[in-house]
Design an enzyme around this catalytic site. Structure first.
Site, PDB file in Angstrom:
ATOM      1  N   SER A  28       0.885  -1.225  -0.023  1.00 19.92           N
ATOM      2  CA  SER A  28       0.159   0.112   0.018  1.00 19.92           C
ATOM      3  C   SER A  28       0.881   1.234  -0.210  1.00 19.92           C
ATOM      4  CB  SER A  28      -0.769  -0.076   1.361  1.00 19.92           C
ATOM      5  OG  SER A  28      -1.416   1.326   1.453  1.00 19.92           O
ATOM      6  N   TYR A  75      -2.521  -0.890  10.514  1.00 20.69           N
ATOM      7  CA  TYR A  75      -2.463  -0.995   8.822  1.00 20.69           C
ATOM      8  C   TYR A  75      -1.248  -0.615   8.282  1.00 20.69           C
ATOM      9  CZ  TYR A  75      -4.247  -0.575   4.286  1.00 20.69           C
ATOM     10  OH  TYR A  75      -4.330  -1.032   2.603  1.00 20.69           O
TER      11      TYR A  75
END
Length: 300
Positions: free
Chosen positions: A142, A155
């Site tokens: 990401s 995350y």
């Protein structure tokens, strides 16, 4: 005559394939002529995707990527149905948002388990196939691995760890003909992000980002870019070209993030703070056992 895709006739495995980018990549891979095994926790959602595709081009298996035994059973079934995979895309991932101080420790741990341990289990399970086919493994990381943001500690940490894991894996298997890449998508218009945008925590993070980092991109477009990276066996796959520049600026980003977050965090605290979320989206609920659709863990 159009040049056939190098993926034509190949077997590909996509984890986290029930929704969003996973389902999008499965569709795109089939469009390139690949046979696709969809792995995920939401059986009904995957069945809908398979039903959209040409008969026999794809099949879904309900399995938890963190369950090594179930993944091994699933791999046996995938080989029996489609042959050994040439492509494995570790896309399964979940997220939660909120201040670390207010976070649920078990949820924080589960985010890391799915995003990191699940990726390692996926790679370990299918690595013998990739060695046999001299295939390619894509780790979906990401933008959060490059520019960690406040209120997304689990995350960001897990996506950074997944990136590092893939880089180590590349060093271990490159000499044996296996390619390993890392994908760095920014915000995609998926159910997880849409649900996240209804929470004060993720809205705060998104509102503090400059353009184009705050922009949401259509999921099919992002899936197309990722599959192009698979075709090229790319070491780094950028779903948006500007992310390449973010990676070059990586040494300075932690300082810039702290400076940019100062005002946001002060404002949030003066307004009473922001509550920690639960798992974002139906995929996160399925992975944490809070979904009404309880998955089987036997790899069937």
């Amino acid at each position: 005559m159009p040049v056939p895709s190098p993926l034509a006739g190949r077997t590909a495995v996509v984890t986290g394939a029930a929704r969003g980018l996973g389902a999008g990549m499965a569709r795109t891979l089939v469009g390139r002529g690949a046979r696709v095994a969809l792995l995920g926790l939401e059986e009904r959602e995957m069945a809908r995707t398979v039903a959209e595709l040409p008969e026999g081009a794809a099949q879904a298996w309900t399995v938890d990527v963190t369950d090594a035994a179930a993944m091994e059973e699933t791999a046996v079934r995938v080989r029996s149905r489609f042959g050994p995979p040439s492509v494995v895309i570790a896309n399964a991932g979940i997220a939660a948002a909120g201040p670390l101080l207010d976070s649920d420790v078990s949820l924080w741990r589960r985010v890391v388990e799915v995003n990191v341990v699940g990726s390692a289990v996926t790679a370990r399970t299918f690595l013998p196939d990739l060695l046999r086919t001299r295939g390619y493994y894509l780790q979906v990381s990401s933008l959060a691995a490059l520019a960690p943001a406040p209120l997304l500690s689990a995350y960001c940490a897990s996506k950074s760890a997944a990136e590092s894991f893939a880089q180590v894996l590349r060093a271990e298997v490159a000499h044996r003909g296996v390619g390993v890449g890392v994908a760095y998508p920014s915000w995609a218009d998926t159910e997880m992000i849409r649900v996240g945008d209804t929470t004060s925590a993720l809205r705060a993070v998104r509102s503090a980002l400059p353009w184009p980092a705050s922009w949401t991109y259509p999921a099919p477009q992002v899936a197309e870019h990722l599959v192009r990276g698979v075709e090229r066996r790319s070491v780094a796959v950028y779903a948006q070209p500007w992310v390449r520049g973010v990676r070059l600026a990586r040494p300075w980003l932690p300082t810039l993030v702290v400076l940019g977050s100062w005002r946001m965090m002060r404002r949030l605290e003066s307004n009473g703070g922001t509550a920690a979320t639960g798992p974002l989206g139906a995929g996160g609920e399925a992975a944490t056992g809070t979904s009404s659709e309880v998955p089987r863990r036997d790899g069937r």
